[in-house]
Design an enzyme around this catalytic site. Structure first.
Site, mmCIF file in Angstrom:
data_model
loop_
_atom_site.group_PDB
_atom_site.id
_atom_site.type_symbol
_atom_site.label_atom_id
_atom_site.label_comp_id
_atom_site.label_asym_id
_atom_site.label_seq_id
_atom_site.Cartn_x
_atom_site.Cartn_y
_atom_site.Cartn_z
ATOM 1 N N ASP A 285 0.820 -1.206 0.000
ATOM 2 C CA ASP A 285 0.000 0.000 0.000
ATOM 3 C C ASP A 285 0.857 1.260 0.000
ATOM 4 O O ASP A 285 1.816 1.388 0.781
ATOM 5 C CB ASP A 285 -0.904 -0.016 1.239
ATOM 6 C CG ASP A 285 -1.770 1.217 1.347
ATOM 7 O OD1 ASP A 285 -2.690 1.350 0.523
ATOM 8 O OD2 ASP A 285 -1.522 2.039 2.255
ATOM 9 N N GLU A 317 1.292 -0.159 -4.921
ATOM 10 C CA GLU A 317 0.511 1.055 -5.116
ATOM 11 C C GLU A 317 1.488 2.203 -4.965
ATOM 12 O O GLU A 317 2.117 2.348 -3.911
ATOM 13 C CB GLU A 317 -0.616 1.198 -4.091
ATOM 14 C CG GLU A 317 -1.431 2.462 -4.352
ATOM 15 C CD GLU A 317 -2.336 2.849 -3.190
ATOM 16 O OE1 GLU A 317 -3.338 3.540 -3.443
ATOM 17 O OE2 GLU A 317 -2.046 2.487 -2.043
#
Length: 597
Positions: A285, A317
């Site tokens: 993330d 990400e």
């Protein structure tokens, strides 16, 4: 190098470690397995420099009396504390810093929540799919799931046959490590090694992964290494060096991954999920908030070296659109927000906030995305104060990009959590779905898409008292800049994240046309499996161009030499570009895909 967390040893003892460079004394308390109470001893661990011959000092029970006792602590340089105790798997324990009891930051399992007792793990499990080695990356069709809204690990397990029958080849769990309260998205986790109690036990998680592998499904996990949540994070009490307080992020000081013990904390965590639970891949993330390419590359290298005989996939990400991380020896792919953002503009006409970066010439931007991966490749971004964002990506194969129309962020970060079924014309959404599933990029779905779900996916938490008030009011202030919520009364319609009803409303329910949507997904994924996936090993883009204000044609050269062509028209009066080959799927005047020479 020191490792974190409890280590059960072959002789039945357990070695405990803690990095606490800011304190002079640590206490470990051992609890019973039957009740929330400490056993009749407390070990006071005072700083002690060991001899070169030993690192840990055992503290046998027979040296500890009913009034408590003490044992020497092996304290090495750089703030590490060690001890070995005659306790085994299932034992409850916690550390005490001054007057404050704290869980092990590398706890593998909790009892009583993130403020409660840690438990010595037992990773023994009889795997039915011991020979599973995973699936190659180009075969991935991923569905993102939230375990809590689906009934925990057992609820997800019950859904697996339907997911596999659809043609999906993998699913990705939103974060499942321990966070404050029972319900939440998981991105406010504070104990990255511990399975969230409300979802089920570690063995229930293993059973879920085992069942998935029996069905040929790969399993991914979303992990968060860029920040910790606000409830249950005790690291600042005894290891303030865990954070760079002078480097601001949306969550406070940046995590100090340049510190060796902290880098080890996260790399070992990644390896735990992949080894002890046999996840097939990880999604990292918001690594742009970590902002340390050396750490990211080191982590990828260690994972690759540790698991050479399995298909292990690593996905980022990264708002920075950093193509340099997407090397064959590093990360397999990146979530491509640019794909979602430009298609959202074309499907809905919305241009607020970050969608403003894609409002101008959206068809041309979509063509660049299909041909080159990133739309922003060093271009000035109005949403980033006009600063350049991204690096050139045209040299990368399409499979380095994970594309999606919806995900937890893009639905749940809306004030009312609306899905695209509530925001656009169904015919346009069908065409965009065909583009997603038949393009060479790796497609990602969000749970409920396949059923045409119209239920929202809202932002929900389980905080209390002042923190609950702060989260609720902070969320409403966040949307005050949007015209629809400029009025205070309008902002009061935004669901309270801490209300149980907000969580319950977020469970995905089939839409009125569920079977029609499922048939569409089954048909498209069968075409992808049979006609496209076998030839993605050496795919490359050979051009894309806008053919109108909302229409694009794109082509790719597949590994077998054939040309895959796609035409899409999302205008109100669609007129497709002429097909130049064997049609493999058409949808009226809005979409066509073909194979040619």
């Amino acid at each position: 190098m020191n490792s974190w967390g409890p280590e059960p040893l072959a002789d039945g003892t357990t070695r405990f470690r803690l990095w606490a460079p800011d304190v002079e004394a640590v206490t470990i308390e051992i609890g019973t397995t039957e009740q929330d109470a400490p056993s009749p001893f407390v070990l006071s661990l005072s700083k002690h420099v060991p001899s070169p011959e030993t690192e840990d000092v055992e503290a046998p029970f027979d040296k500890l009396g009913a009034n408590g006792g003490s044992a020497a602590l092996a304290s090495t340089e750089n703030g590490w504390w060690h001890i070995t105790l005659p306790v085994g798997a299932g034992t409850r324990y916690r550390f005490r810093i001054g007057d404050t009891p704290v869980p092990d930051p590398a706890s593998h399992r909790q009892w009583g929540g993130v403020h409660g007792w840690s438990i010595v793990p037992d990773h023994a499990y009889h795997w039915r799919t011991e020979d599973w080695r995973g699936r190659p990356w180009h075969e991935m069709v991923i569905m993102e799931l939230h375990a809590g809204t689906l009934g925990g690990f057992s609820g997800v397990t019950a859904r697996l046959p339907a997911i596999a029958a659809l043609g999906v080849t993998a699913f990705e769990l939103m974060p499942i490590n321990a966070f404050g309260g029972d319900r939440g998205w998981g991105y406010d986790g504070v104990l990255p090694y511990a399975v969230h109690e409300a979802y089920g036990s570690p063995d229930e998680l293993r059973a879920l992964i085992d069942a998935a592998h029996e069905l040929g499904l790969s399993v991914f996990l979303d992990v968060v290494y860029n920040h910790f949540g606000p409830d249950g994070n005790y690291l600042g009490l005894y290891a303030d060096r865990f954070f760079h307080r002078d480097v601001a992020t949306p969550w406070g000081g940046a995590v100090a991954v340049d510190e060796p013990p902290i880098a080890r904390f996260f790399i070992d965590n990644a390896l735990m999920w992949l080894r002890d639970y046999r996840f097939d891949g990880l999604r990292f993330d918001a690594v742009h908030a970590i902002d340390n390419s050396v750490f990211l590359d080191t982590m990828a290298s260690e994972i690759r070296d540790a698991l050479p005989d399995r298909h292990t996939h690593l996905v980022l990400e990264n708002e920075a659109n950093d193509a340099a991380r997407l090397r064959p020896d590093a990360y397999d792919a990146q979530w491509n927000d640019d794909f979602h953002n430009v298609l959202h503009v074309l499907l809905t006409g919305e241009t607020n906030a970050y969608y403003g970066d894609f409002a101008d010439r959206p068809a041309e931007r979509l063509a660049r995305c299909l041909s080159e991966g990133f739309i922003y490749q060093g271009d000035p971004s109005p949403n980033h104060d006009g600063k350049p964002r991204g690096t050139p990506s045209a040299h990368l194969p399409p499979t380095r990009f994970v594309s999606f129309l919806q995900n937890h962020d893009q639905i749940g970060n809306r004030a009312l959590g609306e899905r695209l079924t509530r925001l656009t014309d169904p015919a346009k959404l069908r065409a965009a779905t065909a583009l997603l599933l038949l393009s060479p990029q790796i497609p990602l779905l969000f749970m409920g898409e396949e059923d045409g779900s119209e239920t929202p996916f809202l932002f929900f938490t389980d905080f209390h008292d002042d923190l609950a008030d702060a989260v609720r009011e902070g969320r409403r202030r966040e949307f005050a800049k949007f015209p629809a919520f400029a009025d205070e009364k309008a902002r009061e319609t935004i669901p309270d994240p801490n209300d149980l009803a907000t969580f319950d409303r977020s469970r995905p329910l089939p839409g009125a046309d569920a079977e029609s949507w499922r048939a569409l997904y089954r048909d498209l994924l069968a075409i992808r499996r049979d006609r496209i996936v076998p030839h993605l090993g050496d795919v490359r883009a050979i051009g894309a161009q806008a053919t109108g204000d909302a229409s694009v044609v794109a082509r790719w050269r597949l590994g077998n030499g054939a040309c895959l062509g796609i035409a899409i028209d999302l205008s109100d009066t669609p007129t497709l570009h002429a097909i130049q080959g064997e049609p493999i799927y058409t949808d009226g005047a809005r979409f066509a895909a073909w194979l040619g020479s």
